[in-house]
Design a protein around this motif. Structure first.
Motif, PDB file in Angstrom:
ATOM      1  N   SER A  12       6.172   7.111  -5.601  1.00 39.56           N
ATOM      2  CA  SER A  12       6.478   6.176  -6.686  1.00 39.56           C
ATOM      3  C   SER A  12       7.651   5.269  -6.363  1.00 39.56           C
ATOM      4  N   ASP A  13       8.412   5.596  -5.327  1.00 33.47           N
ATOM      5  CA  ASP A  13       9.547   4.752  -4.938  1.00 33.47           C
ATOM      6  C   ASP A  13       9.142   3.693  -3.914  1.00 33.47           C
ATOM      7  N   PHE A  14       7.839   3.470  -3.785  1.00 35.64           N
ATOM      8  CA  PHE A  14       7.322   2.552  -2.765  1.00 35.64           C
ATOM      9  C   PHE A  14       7.993   1.189  -2.831  1.00 35.64           C
ATOM     10  N   LEU A  15       8.105   0.621  -4.043  1.00 39.40           N
ATOM     11  CA  LEU A  15       8.646  -0.727  -4.169  1.00 39.40           C
ATOM     12  C   LEU A  15      10.105  -0.802  -3.727  1.00 39.40           C
ATOM     13  N   ASP A  16      10.839   0.268  -3.939  1.00 39.93           N
ATOM     14  CA  ASP A  16      12.258   0.248  -3.592  1.00 39.93           C
ATOM     15  C   ASP A  16      12.510   0.539  -2.119  1.00 39.93           C
ATOM     16  N   SER A  17      11.590   1.285  -1.493  1.00 38.74           N
ATOM     17  CA  SER A  17      11.835   1.718  -0.113  1.00 38.74           C
ATOM     18  C   SER A  17      11.090   0.918   0.937  1.00 38.74           C
ATOM     19  N   THR A  18      10.062   0.152   0.561  1.00 37.78           N
ATOM     20  CA  THR A  18       9.247  -0.532   1.544  1.00 37.78           C
ATOM     21  C   THR A  18       9.952  -1.739   2.145  1.00 37.78           C
ATOM     22  N   PRO A  19       9.735  -1.988   3.438  1.00 37.69           N
ATOM     23  CA  PRO A  19      10.265  -3.214   4.039  1.00 37.69           C
ATOM     24  C   PRO A  19       9.441  -4.442   3.681  1.00 37.69           C
ATOM     25  N   LEU A  20       8.310  -4.253   3.005  1.00 42.44           N
ATOM     26  CA  LEU A  20       7.476  -5.387   2.604  1.00 42.44           C
ATOM     27  C   LEU A  20       8.204  -6.268   1.595  1.00 42.44           C
ATOM     28  N   ARG A  21       7.832  -7.543   1.597  1.00 40.79           N
ATOM     29  CA  ARG A  21       8.314  -8.408   0.530  1.00 40.79           C
ATOM     30  C   ARG A  21       7.798  -7.881  -0.811  1.00 40.79           C
ATOM     31  N   ARG A  22       8.608  -7.960  -1.846  1.00 39.17           N
ATOM     32  CA  ARG A  22       8.226  -7.394  -3.146  1.00 39.17           C
ATOM     33  C   ARG A  22       6.963  -8.046  -3.696  1.00 39.17           C
ATOM     34  N   VAL A  23       6.804  -9.359  -3.503  1.00 42.68           N
ATOM     35  CA  VAL A  23       5.625 -10.041  -4.015  1.00 42.68           C
ATOM     36  C   VAL A  23       4.358  -9.472  -3.389  1.00 42.68           C
ATOM     37  N   VAL A  24       4.434  -9.051  -2.119  1.00 48.47           N
ATOM     38  CA  VAL A  24       3.272  -8.470  -1.436  1.00 48.47           C
ATOM     39  C   VAL A  24       3.034  -7.041  -1.906  1.00 48.47           C
ATOM     40  N   ALA A  25       4.101  -6.243  -1.989  1.00 48.96           N
ATOM     41  CA  ALA A  25       3.949  -4.850  -2.415  1.00 48.96           C
ATOM     42  C   ALA A  25       3.356  -4.771  -3.818  1.00 48.96           C
ATOM     43  N   GLU A  26       3.842  -5.617  -4.724  1.00 49.34           N
ATOM     44  CA  GLU A  26       3.314  -5.603  -6.091  1.00 49.34           C
ATOM     45  C   GLU A  26       1.864  -6.051  -6.123  1.00 49.34           C
ATOM     46  N   SER A  27       1.505  -7.012  -5.265  1.00 53.45           N
ATOM     47  CA  SER A  27       0.116  -7.462  -5.205  1.00 53.45           C
ATOM     48  C   SER A  27      -0.787  -6.375  -4.657  1.00 53.45           C
ATOM     49  N   TRP A  28      -0.323  -5.620  -3.651  1.00 53.37           N
ATOM     50  CA  TRP A  28      -1.097  -4.486  -3.138  1.00 53.37           C
ATOM     51  C   TRP A  28      -1.357  -3.474  -4.258  1.00 53.37           C
ATOM     52  N   GLN A  29      -0.334  -3.207  -5.048  1.00 55.18           N
ATOM     53  CA  GLN A  29      -0.498  -2.252  -6.144  1.00 55.18           C
ATOM     54  C   GLN A  29      -1.532  -2.745  -7.154  1.00 55.18           C
ATOM     55  N   ARG A  30      -1.491  -4.043  -7.487  1.00 53.60           N
ATOM     56  CA  ARG A  30      -2.488  -4.595  -8.420  1.00 53.60           C
ATOM     57  C   ARG A  30      -3.878  -4.512  -7.811  1.00 53.60           C
ATOM     58  N   SER A  31      -3.985  -4.829  -6.517  1.00 52.81           N
ATOM     59  CA  SER A  31      -5.287  -4.799  -5.842  1.00 52.81           C
ATOM     60  C   SER A  31      -5.887  -3.402  -5.871  1.00 52.81           C
ATOM     61  N   LEU A  32      -5.059  -2.394  -5.578  1.00 48.37           N
ATOM     62  CA  LEU A  32      -5.546  -1.018  -5.569  1.00 48.37           C
ATOM     63  C   LEU A  32      -5.929  -0.574  -6.973  1.00 48.37           C
ATOM     64  N   ALA A  33      -5.108  -0.935  -7.969  1.00 51.22           N
ATOM     65  CA  ALA A  33      -5.385  -0.542  -9.360  1.00 51.22           C
ATOM     66  C   ALA A  33      -6.677  -1.166  -9.877  1.00 51.22           C
ATOM     67  N   ARG A  34      -7.025  -2.340  -9.364  1.00 53.68           N
ATOM     68  CA  ARG A  34      -8.242  -3.016  -9.817  1.00 53.68           C
ATOM     69  C   ARG A  34      -9.471  -2.589  -9.033  1.00 53.68           C
ATOM     70  N   GLY A  35      -9.290  -1.653  -8.121  1.00 53.18           N
ATOM     71  CA  GLY A  35     -10.432  -1.104  -7.415  1.00 53.18           C
ATOM     72  C   GLY A  35     -10.904  -1.922  -6.231  1.00 53.18           C
ATOM     73  N   VAL A  36     -10.071  -2.825  -5.704  1.00 46.30           N
ATOM     74  CA  VAL A  36     -10.470  -3.609  -4.533  1.00 46.30           C
ATOM     75  C   VAL A  36     -10.568  -2.687  -3.319  1.00 46.30           C
ATOM     76  N   ASP A  37     -11.660  -2.800  -2.584  1.00 45.33           N
ATOM     77  CA  ASP A  37     -11.872  -1.984  -1.387  1.00 45.33           C
ATOM     78  C   ASP A  37     -11.306  -2.726  -0.180  1.00 45.33           C
ATOM     79  N   PRO A  38     -10.286  -2.181   0.485  1.00 40.48           N
ATOM     80  CA  PRO A  38      -9.683  -2.891   1.627  1.00 40.48           C
ATOM     81  C   PRO A  38     -10.631  -3.023   2.815  1.00 40.48           C
ATOM     82  N   ASP A  39     -11.703  -2.246   2.834  1.00 36.60           N
ATOM     83  CA  ASP A  39     -12.669  -2.317   3.935  1.00 36.60           C
ATOM     84  C   ASP A  39     -13.906  -3.123   3.582  1.00 36.60           C
ATOM     85  N   TYR A  40     -13.925  -3.691   2.354  1.00 37.85           N
ATOM     86  CA  TYR A  40     -15.068  -4.513   1.976  1.00 37.85           C
ATOM     87  C   TYR A  40     -15.032  -5.813   2.770  1.00 37.85           C
TER      88      TYR A  40
END
Length: 411
Positions: A12-40
């Protein structure tokens, strides 16, 4: 980091600990929550793909194409990059530029008619720019879908200069060079030129800037009061809060395009059978809200299509797009209505959505459903989450606790 995230190996501390830009990390979280398949294999085809020609013809940015082509496309044709213009919902309307790049992009469905919203394709510059209503650059592996990671992109949203409404986005997609500050400045300047062009056309009264009339819209889901939205003669959006009875009538007429007699409508609205005089009085008042030309009598029916959040969810379920159905479902249909027909429709929609979510087997979608008011007491859903071998120990513990609470309450 992408591999760890899609595998669920982050806390749950992903956003605080990741070296990713926050705009990207938050978008990844939205993508996963909406059921987007990264291998599609890239974006899905939009439900509007069959009508993309009509969308192009009526979209406000159609008149600005010469400006965009002069400032971006002409130089892109020999530089290995593409220019994409999308509608506000993420549907690509035009994709032009380097012919070799265009052929390669077809593999990830980066073509007109494809849905490149975050919901449809995960983290990407045009989709994330539309989700945030802000300019965005996405570099290579920052994309959520693996097939898009060889590309980089820069996108800037476009607004109607008169109303401020979001009408689309302009995107530049190519290699690593596309994520530079110079590229962002170029796309930003193009958007400014486009918005100035649209403002000038409106000011000069050009026929190409006549207001674009979309269908009126009914909002009937969720806890907020039901709402009616339409565009006036000057192209300005008008919002009206509806009475419960008027919202009931509009929902029923939208579900009965063949029309309803006064007696039939009265029976659907109230099992105590309203009298015809009351129905006529309500319809007279409703005409003052939605316009006399939209309602006809004998039988009562809508004379033109309307859009609604109710229809959006039903349509998404019909097409198998469960993440979109969840996105559109903000709560029960007209929760305060005592109409027996509205109650039946309310139950049908909620039960259909719940069944579709459980049938997908996707934990992200299941957890979204269980977080909704209707899902909090869904014992079968919580049990499914608890018994899933793919759920993390912490998630299963939470589900076990919730089930214990439900069992205590139910005795």
């Amino acid at each position: 980091m992408h591999e760890l995230f899609v595998a669920g190996d982050v806390d749950s501390d992903f956003l605080d600990s990741t070296p990713l830009r926050r705009v990207v990390a938050e978008s990844w979280q939205r993508s996963l929550a909406r059921g987007v398949d990264p291998d599609y294999g890239g974006a899905r085809s939009s439900d509007l793909a069959q009508s993309v020609a009509r969308m192009r013809a009526t979209h406000p940015l159609a008149s600005a194409l010469p400006v965009i082509r002069r400032l971006l496309v002409e130089d892109a044709t020999s530089s290995g990059v593409m220019v994409a213009i999308s509608a506000a919902d993420g549907t690509l309307l035009w994709v032009e530029g380097d012919s070799s790049a265009l052929r390669k992009a077809e593999a990830m469905n980066f073509v007109p008619g494809a849905d490149w919203s975050e919901r449809g394709a995960g983290t990407n510059a045009p989709g994330t720019a539309l989700a945030l209503d802000a300019e965005v650059q996405i570099n290579g592996s920052e994309h959520f879908s693996r097939i898009v990671q060889p590309w980089s992109c820069t996108a800037v949203p476009v607004h109607d200069p008169a109303t401020g409404a979001l009408i689309g986005a302009i995107d530049l997609t190519g290699g690593d060079e596309v994520s530079s500050s110079q590229t962002l400045a170029l796309v930003r300047a193009t958007v400014v030129a486009v918005e100035n062009h649209l403002a000038l056309l409106r000011f000069t009264g050009s026929p190409r800037t006549e207001p674009r009339f979309g269908p009126p819209r009914l909002t009937a889901l969720g806890a907020d009061r039901p709402r009616w939205e339409s565009t006036d003669a000057r192209g300005h959006l008008q919002r009206t809060t509806l009475t419960g009875r008027h919202a009931d009538i509009l929902v029923l007429l939208s579900r009965h395009p063949e029309g309803l007699s006064a007696d039939h409508l009265a029976m659907l609205l109230d099992d105590k059978h309203l009298d015809v005089v009351t129905i006529r009085a309500e319809m007279s008042r409703l005409r003052k809200v939605v316009g006399a030309d939209l309602l006809s009598s004998r039988p009562y029916r809508l004379t033109a299509p309307i859009s609604s959040d109710l229809a959006d969810v039903f349509d998404a379920l019909s097409s198998g797009d469960v993440p979109a159905a969840l996105d559109g479902y903000t709560g029960p249909l007209l929760g305060q209505s005592v109409s027996p027909s509205i109650g039946r429709l309310r139950t049908e929609l909620s039960t259909s959505l719940r069944g579709a979510v459980l049938a997908t087997g996707r934990l992200a979608l299941l957890r979204r459903w269980l977080q909704m008011p209707e899902g909090r007491d869904d014992r079968d859903g919580w049990a499914l989450l608890h018994d899933s071998a793919r759920a993390k120990p912490v998630v299963r513990a939470q589900a076990r606790g919730h089930l214990a609470g439900l069992d205590y309450e139910l005795g």
